[in-house]
Every structure is written in C-alpha cells, then in structure tokens.
Write a protein that holds these residues in place. Structure first.
Motif, PDB file in Angstrom:
ATOM      1  N   ARG A   1       0.771  -1.265   0.038  1.00 46.66           N
ATOM      2  CA  ARG A   1      -0.102   0.082  -0.061  1.00 46.66           C
ATOM      3  C   ARG A   1       0.874   1.395   0.050  1.00 46.66           C
ATOM      4  O   ARG A   1       0.460   2.129  -0.284  1.00 46.66           O
ATOM      5  CB  ARG A   1      -0.807  -0.041   1.141  1.00 46.66           C
ATOM      6  N   SER A   2       2.239   1.125   0.408  1.00 49.40           N
ATOM      7  CA  SER A   2       2.921   2.187   0.576  1.00 49.40           C
ATOM      8  C   SER A   2       3.968   2.349  -0.890  1.00 49.40           C
ATOM      9  O   SER A   2       5.018   3.228  -0.701  1.00 49.40           O
ATOM     10  CB  SER A   2       3.542   2.357   1.875  1.00 49.40           C
ATOM     11  N   SER A   3       3.708   1.700  -1.694  1.00 47.13           N
ATOM     12  CA  SER A   3       4.468   1.645  -2.897  1.00 47.13           C
ATOM     13  C   SER A   3       4.743   2.907  -3.661  1.00 47.13           C
ATOM     14  O   SER A   3       5.654   3.294  -3.940  1.00 47.13           O
ATOM     15  CB  SER A   3       4.082   0.486  -3.962  1.00 47.13           C
ATOM     16  N   ALA A   4       3.680   3.683  -3.737  1.00 48.75           N
ATOM     17  CA  ALA A   4       3.557   4.828  -4.287  1.00 48.75           C
ATOM     18  C   ALA A   4       4.131   5.915  -3.525  1.00 48.75           C
ATOM     19  O   ALA A   4       5.097   6.882  -3.815  1.00 48.75           O
ATOM     20  CB  ALA A   4       2.092   5.208  -4.473  1.00 48.75           C
ATOM     21  N   GLU A   5       3.792   5.890  -2.261  1.00 50.05           N
ATOM     22  CA  GLU A   5       4.667   6.719  -1.129  1.00 50.05           C
ATOM     23  C   GLU A   5       6.210   6.479  -1.307  1.00 50.05           C
ATOM     24  O   GLU A   5       6.967   7.634  -1.156  1.00 50.05           O
ATOM     25  CB  GLU A   5       3.897   6.558   0.175  1.00 50.05           C
ATOM     26  N   MET A   6       6.702   5.393  -1.382  1.00 50.30           N
ATOM     27  CA  MET A   6       8.132   5.284  -1.295  1.00 50.30           C
ATOM     28  C   MET A   6       8.845   5.578  -2.537  1.00 50.30           C
ATOM     29  O   MET A   6      10.157   5.789  -2.466  1.00 50.30           O
ATOM     30  CB  MET A   6       8.425   3.614  -0.936  1.00 50.30           C
TER      31      MET A   6
END
Length: 616
Positions: free
Chosen positions: A598-603
C-alpha cells in the motif's frame, strides 16, 4: 512555547511516578495485624535469605497462579495475609479455594465433573490425597517429554498440595492450639540432655518436633549471634530439638510461638508487639540481612517490571498515533514516557543485582528482563537521533514482550534462586553472559524494526521514502552492533567453557545457537555490502534473525539436552513454534512484489512531495 511543553513533560513524569510509587502507600486492609512488618522478617529458603513476603508471593503464585486470593468470606487477601492464615490459623485457610484444576481428566479422576468449577480448597482435596499421590507417582515414572496433559496436570497438583502442606507445618505443627504455652511448658519441664528421652520430654512431643523439622518448607531461625553463616540457620523443629539436647532455646522460637498464638486468638496488639520486638532484635544482630529483606519487600510491593509493562503499552500507543496525527507532540510525549519506563525498568534490574549480588543475567528470567532493557536502551538512542517515533514504538514493543515473557517465567517460583556451580562466577557472568544477551537484545530489536518496515509498508500508506531509508539505516546499524556483541560474547563463552569443562567448543546446542546468531548477522551484513539485497531484502533477513535468536534463547530448553540446558519447558514450546511461524508469515509478506504494498507509491515519491500529499 517551551514552557507549556516543559510543563506537560513534567506532568507526564509526575503522573508516572505516582503510578509507580502508589503501592508503597497502600496499606493492608484485611485486619489490624501488622502484616507488612511480619512479611519483612527474613528466612532462609533454597540457599537464599529472603523476606517472608517473597516466600508468600512465590508460593501463592505457584499454588494459585496469582499473588492475591479472593477469600471465601469476601475479602481479597494479600500473599502474606494468606500465608499468615495458613501457618497460624490453618483451619480457616483450609476452607479457601486456592487450588486450580482445569483439566477434565484430573477432575474426573477425583470424582468431579466440570460443573464443580475450577477452584478447590484443601479441605475438598483432603479426602482425595491418596489418589492424587498414587496418580502422580505413576505419572512421574513416564519420561517428562512423553507425559499426557493429564499426567502433567496431576503431577503439578500433587506438587502444589505438598507445598501447601509444608508451608502449613513450617512454624508449628498444624493443629497446635497454643504454641506459645507449649514452648513455655518446655522451658519449665525440659532438662537438656544429649539423650532426648532423658530430658523429660515425651516421645509424642519428640515425634511432633521431628516431623516439624522434616516437613518445614523454609528455615526461620537465624544463627545465634554473632554467628551469621547462612548454613547455621535452623528449621523450627530443629531448633526445638537442639534445645532438648543442648539447651539455650533460641529467642526466635519464642517470638514465632507468640505470634502464632496471638494471630490464632485474634489478638492484633500482642501479635504486632511480638513482630516489633523480634524485628528489633534482628536489626540489632543482623542489620545487613534485615536491610536486604526490607529492600526486597519494597521491591515486591512496587512490582517495577509490571509498572514498566503498563507504561510501555502507553508509549507504543502514543508513538503509533504520532504517525497519524500530531507527530511532534505525540512523538515527544511518547519519548518522555519511554524514558520514565526505562528508568523504572533499570531500577528493577539494579535492585535485583543488589539483592543477588550478581551481574544482571543469572537465569532465563533475568535474561528476558535484560534483553528488554538492552533493546529499550538502543531504541532510546535511535529515537534521540531520528525523532520519528519508530525507536519509541519498537523499543516499547520489545520491552513489553520481554517483560511479559519474564512474568510467565516467574510462575515457577523464586526468580533469584541459587546459581548452578558451573555458572557461579561473577566475572564471566558480567562479560560473556552480558555480551551474548546484548547480542540477543540487538538482534531482536533489528528484527522488530524490520517488522515495523514491513507492516507499515505493506498494510498502510504511511511509509514514505524518507522513513524507509531511516529504518534501513537503523536496522543496518543495529545488526552491526548485534554482530559485534554476539561474536565477542561467543568467543568469551569458549574461554569460559575451556576453564569449566576443559574444551573451548563442543558443538553443544547452546553453542551452536550462539554461533548461528553470529553467522546470520554476518550473512546479513555481507549480503548488504555485496549488493545482494536492498532495503526490503535487508528487512526480510532481519526478521529471520528473530527466529534464529529465539531458538538459541529458548530452543535449547525445548530440546532438554546439552550442558546449557537447565530445565525442559514444555509449556513454552507451542508459543515458540507459533512465534516462528508468525515470523515466516511476515517474511512472506515482506517478499511480496512492491506494487502490492500500500505504501509503494509513497516510497517512490521524494520526501517533500510525500509531506505535501499527506497535508492534502
């Protein structure tokens, strides 16, 4: 702005201090008897001088599973109130439902069904004592690792009944009506003689005192001043028999006899006077012993590790909340509470070291306490540098879990028992054992930091690039620390083994476990240096370090073999397996393709962009 912030911080510290110190101002409410001072009287048990309060707490914990007892007449008894009742008013204690039986087969063997409940009194079990002893004898013939749940339960029940019986016959023979008058009659009629039957005492009385000497659980009579050798302490029955043959009745015998008679008669004033007089005599002749007993009694009342556990939970909640709202405010308060919890944890550890006269790690219980302490210390250092709540949350989680493990390990009784001969070396305990345990603590901390990375990254959108990089640096640094201490500790262990057993290395399970920790941490570092893994790979490998360390720490006792195995703990085996399976599951979660996180975009976004997105 600084003044309000400082005021809130000090308010948090003050409230925490009140919570920790409150038990000192909680007085016994069961009666007018001075049970607090009675509980501070020192006795000898299992080679260690300790207050009666410790004997009471450990015994009630073994028999009942708790340190308090809900009495049949409605009041909640403290451990020392229960022990006083058991030793000096046994007919009332026998009606208390203190024994816990949950196993249906055990209930059926005693002629009960599950409708009978799970709490039973000694009076209820009395008619079944022969059956319990017989069934326990048969079960004890079976190898410990092959026993059925019923066999394990009936053995535990038998051991608890025997402990209860021995405690009841520690100060006087159960059923004695007026022990003080009995002792006074002995002083009047007995003419000490090397041949007991020539002293004027009846054969029945000799048998009663011999029974008291044989059955007593603890040793209450100190040496005759100025002698202070622990080996000179005597059981009540031994001291009376010594008077019959040699003369000079010890004043402690008369003091305890007076307490027993006064308590049974409900005479609080006489009981309190006896306790005060005997306590004064002890302080005059055994000041150092009494001082230690007082400190241990206060330590028991404060229960610092329980207080630290509660505060660690609050720290974890605040730190996790800081990732969602008010990061500066909640993060700062979480860190302040973490410092308070660490101070309480350190105080408990320091008091244990003072009472034992040993370095911090002497057995499995103290290793759990120290591993938590070391992990929290490292977490504080991380939080001081990074100020992102991760150090606080992870340290609090590890601190809570290790103290919870220590709590369950304490269910077997005294956690400050005498050292085994091969371990009775303060120098090596302070070097090898401390270094290895710090290696455990840092490897666990690295593993739980990695869990934070995986859980935040896969299940939430709160893991941005900056936080991910900070976590990677944290894990890498802690793994370096773990490698150093586990390696140095293992080498020192080899030197100690050479002195103790005549060989540096013998492929003992514990030695193999220590080596596996060193090798696995070294593999993590080499994989990182060689570019074989990046951040996520580092985290997955660090989580596997939790499995390696847990097997080295507890797995040896699961095997029940080797020079380092000091007791098979079958009850812990399912928990160990469950923990390892959970870590494998989290490793699988961490190995999922990045686009499933779920944090792939944020990372992928720069830190500044992530901050703006979070604000929107």
């Amino acid at each position: 702005m600084k003044k309000p912030r400082s005021l809130v911080t000090w308010l948090i510290v003050a409230v925490s201090a009140i919570f920790v110190l409150a038990p000192l101002f909680r007085h016994e409410t069961e009666s007018a008897f001075d049970l607090r001072d009675f509980g501070r009287l020192p006795v000898l048990l299992n080679g260690r001088i300790k207050p009666l309060d410790t004997v009471a707490r450990n015994s009630l914990l073994i028999i009942h599973g708790r340190q308090t007892l809900r009495a049949e007449y409605g009041q909640t008894l403290s451990a020392i109130a229960w022990l006083a009742e058991l030793m000096m008013k046994p007919e009332q204690a026998d009606e208390q439902k203190i024994f816990v039986i949950r196993n249906p087969e055990t209930l059926a063997a005693l002629g009960w069904n599950t409708d009978a409940g799970k709490y039973f009194s000694f009076h209820q079990l009395f008619l079944h004592l022969e059956d319990i002893e017989q069934q326990a004898g048969l079960a004890q013939k079976v190898d410990a690792q092959l026993r059925s749940p019923f066999q394990r339960d009936i053995i535990k029940l038998y051991e608890r009944v025997m402990l209860y019986h021995r405690l009841k016959n520690s100060l006087q023979v159960s059923g004695t009506e007026d022990f003080q008058n009995e002792i006074e009659e002995l002083l009047k009629t007995v003419r000490p003689s090397p041949i007991p039957m020539d002293s004027g005492i009846s054969s029945d009385s000799l048998q009663r005192y011999a029974f008291l000497a044989e059955t007593s659980y603890f040793v209450p009579i100190p040496p005759v001043p100025p002698e202070s050798d622990p080996h000179q302490w005597r059981k009540m029955g031994e001291s009376i028999l010594n008077f019959v043959t040699v003369g000079n009745l010890h004043p402690a015998v008369q003091a305890y006899a007076g307490m027993a008679t006064a308590f049974a008669a409900g005479d609080a004033a006489a009981f309190n006077a006896m306790v005060a007089n005997y306590g004064g005599w002890l302080r005059e002749h055994f000041a150092a012993r009494v001082r230690k007993a007082d400190v241990e009694s206060i330590f028991n009342s404060l229960q610092p590790f329980y207080s630290a556990m509660v505060i660690y939970v609050l720290v974890f909640i605040l730190a996790c909340a800081s990732w969602l709202v008010w990061p500066q405010i909640l993060g700062r308060h979480a860190f302040s509470l973490l410092i308070v919890a660490f101070v309480v944890h350190s105080a408990g550890l320091g008091i244990r070291m003072y009472l034992e006269g040993r370095p911090p790690v002497t057995n499995l219980y103290s290793s759990a306490v120290f591993i938590g302490w070391g992990s929290v210390l490292l977490g504080i250092v991380l939080e001081r540098f990074y100020r992102n709540g991760i150090g606080s949350a992870t340290a609090a989680m590890v601190g809570f879990i290790t103290l919870l493990i220590a709590h369950h390990l304490s269910m077997d009784g005294d956690t400050m028992e005498m050292m085994r001969a091969v371990l009775d070396t303060n120098g090596w305990l302070a070097t090898h054992v401390v270094c290895v345990t710090l290696g455990y603590a840092s490897t666990f901390l690295a593993g739980f930091l990695a869990l934070t990375y995986i859980l935040r990254g896969s299940l939430t959108s709160s893991l941005n690039r900056e936080t991910a990089r900070a976590l990677a640096r944290m894990v890498y640094g802690i793994v370096c620390f773990a490698t150093l201490f586990s390696c140095v500790g293992t080498i020192l262990g080899g030197i100690w083994a050479d002195q103790s057993w005549g060989r540096v290395w013998g492929w003992d399970p514990k030695e193999n476990g220590a080596l596996l920790i060193v090798l696995w941490n070294a593999i993590i570092l080499h994989a990182r240096w060689g570019g074989l893994v990046k951040d996520r790979g580092l985290m997955v490998m660090a989580v596997f370090g939790n499995i390696v360390t847990s097997w080295s720490w507890f797995g040896v006792n699961m095997l029940g073999i080797g020079l380092h195995s000091y007791g098979f703990m079958e009850s812990a085996f399912p928990w160990l397996i469950g923990f390892c399976i959970s870590q494998l599951g989290l490793m699988a979660l961490g190995s999922l393709p990045p686009h499933l996180w779920r944090s792939s975009a944020e990372m992928q976004r720069p830190a500044a962009v992530c901050t703006v997105a979070a604000m929107l």
